[in-house]
Every structure is written in structure tokens, then in C-alpha cells.
Design an enzyme around this catalytic site. Structure first.
Site, PDB file in Angstrom:
ATOM      1  N   HIS A 122       0.792  -1.243   0.033  1.00 52.88           N
ATOM      2  CA  HIS A 122       0.007   0.047  -0.080  1.00 52.88           C
ATOM      3  C   HIS A 122       0.932   1.211   0.121  1.00 52.88           C
ATOM      4  CE1 HIS A 122      -2.579   2.957   1.947  1.00 52.88           C
ATOM      5  NE2 HIS A 122      -3.583   2.052   1.557  1.00 52.88           N
ATOM      6  N   ASP A 198       3.274  -4.482   8.073  1.00 56.63           N
ATOM      7  CA  ASP A 198       1.990  -3.654   7.937  1.00 56.63           C
ATOM      8  C   ASP A 198       1.020  -4.611   8.004  1.00 56.63           C
ATOM      9  OD1 ASP A 198      -0.074  -2.545   7.064  1.00 56.63           O
ATOM     10  OD2 ASP A 198       0.747  -1.499   5.265  1.00 56.63           O
ATOM     11  N   GLN A 201      -4.250  -5.293   7.070  1.00 50.45           N
ATOM     12  CA  GLN A 201      -5.224  -6.196   6.672  1.00 50.45           C
ATOM     13  C   GLN A 201      -5.144  -7.616   7.125  1.00 50.45           C
ATOM     14  OE1 GLN A 201      -7.611  -5.292   4.508  1.00 50.45           O
ATOM     15  NE2 GLN A 201      -6.918  -3.310   4.144  1.00 50.45           N
ATOM     16  N   LYS A 224      -9.889  -1.023  10.716  1.00 44.54           N
ATOM     17  CA  LYS A 224     -10.295  -2.130   9.746  1.00 44.54           C
ATOM     18  C   LYS A 224     -10.452  -3.339  10.718  1.00 44.54           C
ATOM     19  CE  LYS A 224      -7.056  -0.127   6.532  1.00 44.54           C
ATOM     20  NZ  LYS A 224      -7.910   0.214   5.293  1.00 44.54           N
ATOM     21  N   CYS A 361      -4.712   2.410  -3.318  1.00 46.83           N
ATOM     22  CA  CYS A 361      -3.618   3.204  -2.821  1.00 46.83           C
ATOM     23  C   CYS A 361      -2.428   2.134  -3.172  1.00 46.83           C
ATOM     24  CB  CYS A 361      -3.679   3.536  -1.327  1.00 46.83           C
ATOM     25  SG  CYS A 361      -4.786   4.580  -0.988  1.00 46.83           S
TER      26      CYS A 361
HETATM   27  N1  PMP Z   1      -1.538  -0.543   4.827  1.00 47.51           N
HETATM   28  C1  PMP Z   1      -2.699  -1.342   4.294  1.00 47.51           C
HETATM   29  C2  PMP Z   1      -2.204  -2.911   3.893  1.00 47.51           C
HETATM   30  C3  PMP Z   1      -3.801  -0.877   4.284  1.00 47.51           C
HETATM   31  O1  PMP Z   1      -4.847  -1.741   3.798  1.00 47.51           O
HETATM   32  C4  PMP Z   1      -4.062   0.354   4.581  1.00 47.51           C
HETATM   33  C5  PMP Z   1      -5.414   1.048   4.539  1.00 47.51           C
HETATM   34  N2  PMP Z   1      -6.184   0.865   3.242  1.00 47.51           N
HETATM   35  C6  PMP Z   1      -3.035   1.027   5.134  1.00 47.51           C
HETATM   36  C7  PMP Z   1      -1.815   0.715   5.233  1.00 47.51           C
HETATM   37  C8  PMP Z   1      -3.190   2.661   5.647  1.00 47.51           C
HETATM   38  O2  PMP Z   1      -4.178   2.454   6.765  1.00 47.51           O
HETATM   39  P1  PMP Z   1      -4.688   3.886   7.328  1.00 47.51           P
HETATM   40  O3  PMP Z   1      -5.265   4.740   6.379  1.00 47.51           O
HETATM   41  O4  PMP Z   1      -5.847   3.387   8.422  1.00 47.51           O
HETATM   42  O5  PMP Z   1      -3.646   4.558   8.001  1.00 47.51           O
END
Ligand code: PMP
Length: 404
Positions: A122, A198, A201, A224, A361
Site C-alpha cells: 500500500h 504492515d 489487513q 479495519k 492506494c
Molecule cells: N496498509 C494497508 C495494507 C492498508 O490496507 C491500509 C488502509 N487501506 C493502510 C496501510 C493505511 O491505513 P490507514 O489509512 O488506516 O492509515
């Protein structure tokens, strides 16, 4: 006992919302999940009975708020199998956690050092490292995983004595593939790199054990995993957290301040500047409790069964290209050549089905897949098999209508 969403749907009143006579089918859980009543209740109770600022006040409500706030940290530490509470730092979410590490380690990075990420990241686990590389003259390298998250032995060569940081996603938000974490973390350790995972997910689906993973940092967002927005976690080993220079400074994170010098507080406070998101931390702990009460292996099987139902139904249609693995995933990401994913999204929305269309993203990953955007259906504990089937039925209807 096998998990069934029918036992818990009543914990999520929002699922009763209807739109144009359609019951809503919420399949955008990888973006954010809905919140169960115990989480909402914990936030309301905090404001009804315990609201005050934490740590600083010496009065009844402040003691109550501090104790609820610190007990939330205990709950999250236990949820992650972290050895100590002080290893849990509250943040706004995954993005802030990663930025804290990228800024906090900057003092150790030199020209020609290497920062290694994977091709499934991401932007939140890419841009902070890229910017760190720009600021320091280090080089950002990308470990090329296959689109199903596989790794080939020669990829171990990407870990060199120049690799100072290795950051990988646990599970891809865009396609649902898991990365070969254990192998990669092992290689990173051999070369002495700092490691960050990270887990944005992963935490809602998998029982994460940071001690067994043995990574330096593990980060995620509460929203999430059934908790409120605006709260997240940076877990770190104490040696790794001690190495971080504070990304933000101010109140709460100090022990003593004079005009010419400041003595910082101990962990975890050293990395938590300003008044924290108290009710967010309490809500996140309630979400951890909510998940812990479920039979988690069975819950994961349920969510994987829902994604598999969609995969098996749609892989039969030659008009559809699927980017997610055929099993062991909780989401399905797909495209239909010649039909814009936004049009599919709108059609599904007109029938009450909420999914996500876009690049998730993950621009470089989309380029690797050779697609501009995908349509992603992602599952959570409250989704049903009928919803998975309804999604397939309406998607096929949309394709019949929109494909030339
Ligand atoms: N990493 C991953 C794998 C994500 O899915 C997301 C959110 N889509 C993020 C980072 C960023 O998370 P946040 O916007 O809650 O900071």
C-alpha cells in the site's frame, strides 16, 4: 463449533440500513469495517462515566480515565502477544505508525544504505520509505513478489549488508495475497536490518503473535478491525522503540523541560506526544475483546469461505479477470476488460451493494498487474453466503448490461 455470521449480525445495527428498498450488502471491509455494539458502548460509557484527561490529573475522573486508557493498552498488548504493555504505542493508524518509524530511524540511515519493501505494498508502506530515501541518499529497493504473494529462492539476494530496513505488508489490501513473511523476516534478520510489518489487513482475520513473528515493528489501524477511526498501533520491541527518535514532541512525552534541554519520558510515553485519542484506545480494546471472544480459526475459515464462494463463481466467466489467490484469502479483486470498474461499482451500488473500485492506494502494484483499477469485494465476520452470492449475481448482471 463452526462460525456463522447469523449469531453476530445483531451486534451491527448498521447492517439493517436499507437503500431504495435494497438491504445494504457491505463488502468494503478492507477499507473499514462496521463497529459492533460493545465497541460503541465502550465509547459511550467512557464519555458518560469516565471522561477526563489522562495521566495528568489527580482526581477521581482522571484516575478512572487513566486506568481505562492504560488497561486498553494491556488488552492490545495481550491481543498481539506482546511481552509488555510498554511495547504498544498509540498512533492515529497504520500510516502514522509507519511515518513514526521512517522518521524515527532516519538518524541511522546513510547514503547508499538500502531500504527494502515488497511489490505488494500500500502507498502507506511505500511513500514514507521513498521519502526517507530521498532525505538520506539511501536507495529504495523493491522485492518482486509474484501477484499471488509468492517468493522465489533467489529473491533472498535482495537482502544485503546494505539493507538497513525491511518493510513488508502481511496481507495485500489490493489483491488479498499473503506475503511469505517468515522467510523474508528471516533473511532480513540475517543481514541485521530493522523489520516492519504492515498488519493493516491482517489483524481482523488472523491471530497475530508479534513475539513469534519476531519483527521489530508491527503496525495496524483500529478501524479495519471493528474499532473506531483515528486510533492505531505501533508495536515495537523495546530495543527498536528505544532507537526511534520521537517523530513529534510536546506535552506528555517529556519528563523535564528547560529552555535549553528536554528530558524525554520513558516508553511508551516517549513516543506519544500530546493528549491521546483516549476513547479510541478504549474502543480498540473493546474490539480486541470482541474478536477474542470469537472462535478465531473458525471465523477466518468463514471469511475465506465467502471469498472462495465468489472466486469459484466468477472464475468460470471468461469476461472476468481475477487478481486474488483462489483460496486462503478474505477478498476478491477483479476487473472486466472493456468495462470501467467505476461503472460496475455504480451498478452494484444501485442495488445496495458497497464494494471498492480503484487502485487501492497501490499504483505500482496495479502497474505490475497491468490494470488501472480493480473492483474489490472484501469480507468481514458479519457477511453471509447469500451476500457473497448476491454480489456475484448482480455483478454478472452488470457485466451483461455494460460489456459490448
Ligand atoms: N496498509 C494497508 C495494507 C492498508 O490496507 C491500509 C488502509 N487501506 C493502510 C496501510 C493505511 O491505513 P490507514 O489509512 O488506516 O492509515
Amino acid at each position: 463449533m463452526a462460525f456463522s455470521s447469523s449469531n453476530i449480525r445483531s451486534d451491527f445495527p448498521i447492517l439493517n440500513v436499507t437503500t431504495d428498498d435494497h438491504p445494504i450488502v457491505y463488502l468494503d471491509n478492507a477499507a473499514t469495517t462496521q463497529k459492533p455494539l460493545p465497541v460503541l458502548q465502550s465509547i459511550q460509557d467512557y464519555y458518560l462515566y469516565s471522561n477526563a484527561n489522562v495521566h495528568r490529573g489527580a482526581h477521581f475522573l482522571s484516575d478512572r480515565a487513566t486506568s481505562a486508557f492504560e488497561s486498553a493498552r494491556n488488552t492490545v498488548a495481550a491481543f498481539l502477544h506482546a511481552p509488555e504493555n510498554s511495547h504498544v504505542i498509540w498512533t492515529k493508524g497504520t500510516t502514522e505508525s509507519i511515518n513514526m518509524v521512517a522518521y524515527g530511524l532516519e538518524h541511522l540511515i546513510e547514503v547508499d544504505d538500502e531500504i527494502l519493501i515488497t511489490s505488494l505494498e500500500h502507498h502507506a508502506n511505500l511513500v514514507p520509505w521513498q521519502q526517507l530515501a530521498f532525505r538520506t541518499g539511501a536507495r529504495l529497493r523493491v522485492l518482486p513478489l509474484t501477484s499471488t504473494g509468492e517468493w522465489e529462492a533467489e529473491y533472498a539476494n535482495y537482502f544485503t549488508d546494505k539493507t538497513k530496513i525491511f518493510a513488508s505488508t502481511h496481507i495485500s489490501n489490493a489483491i488479498g495475497a499473503s506475503t511469505p513473511l517468515a522467510n523474508m523476516l528471516n533473511e532480513a534478520k540475517k543481514v541485521g536490518a530493522y523489520t516492519l510489518v504492515d498488519g493493516a489487513q491482517a489483524v481482523a482475520h488472523y491471530e497475530v503473535d508479534v513475539t513469534a513473528l519476531d519483527c521489530d515493528f508491527y503496525v495496524f489501524s483500529g478501524h479495519k478491525m471493528y474499532a473506531p477511526t483515528g486510533i492505531g498501533v505501533l508495536y515495537g520491541k523495546s530495543s527498536a522503540l528505544e532507537t526511534l527518535l520521537p517523530y513529534q514532541t510536546g506535552g506528555e512525552m517529556v519528563r523535564h523541560v528547560a529552555y535549553q534541554a528536554t528530558e524525554f519520558n520513558v516508553l511508551p510515553y516517549r513516543l506519544e506526544a500530546g493528549t491521546p485519542h483516549i476513547e479510541g484506545a478504549i474502543g480498540l480494546a473493546a474490539a480486541c475483546d470482541y474478536l477474542t471472544k470469537q472462535d478465531r480459526p473458525e471465523l477466518l475459515k468463514w471469511e475465506q469461505m465467502l471469498a472462495k464462494t465468489v472466486y469459484d463463481e466468477l472464475c468460470l466467466d471468461p469476461r472476468i479477470e481475477i487478481y486474488s489467490p483462489s483460496s486462503n484469502t478474505t477478498l476478491v479483486s477483479l476487473s472486466v476488460p472493456n468495462v470501467h470498474t467505476l461503472d460496475l461499482n455504480s451498478y452494484l451500488d444501485s442495488k445496495g451493494i458497497g464494494v471498492r473500485a480503484g487502485s487501492h492506494c497501490a499504483h505500482p502494484l496495479m502497474e505490475q498487474l497491468g490494470v488501472g483499477s480493480t473492483l474489490r469485494a472484501s469480507f468481514a465476520c458479519y457477511n453471509t453466503k447469500q451476500e457473497a452470492k448476491r454480489f456475484c449475481e448482480v455483478l454478472l448482471e452488470a457485466i451483461d448490461l455494460l460489456a459490448d
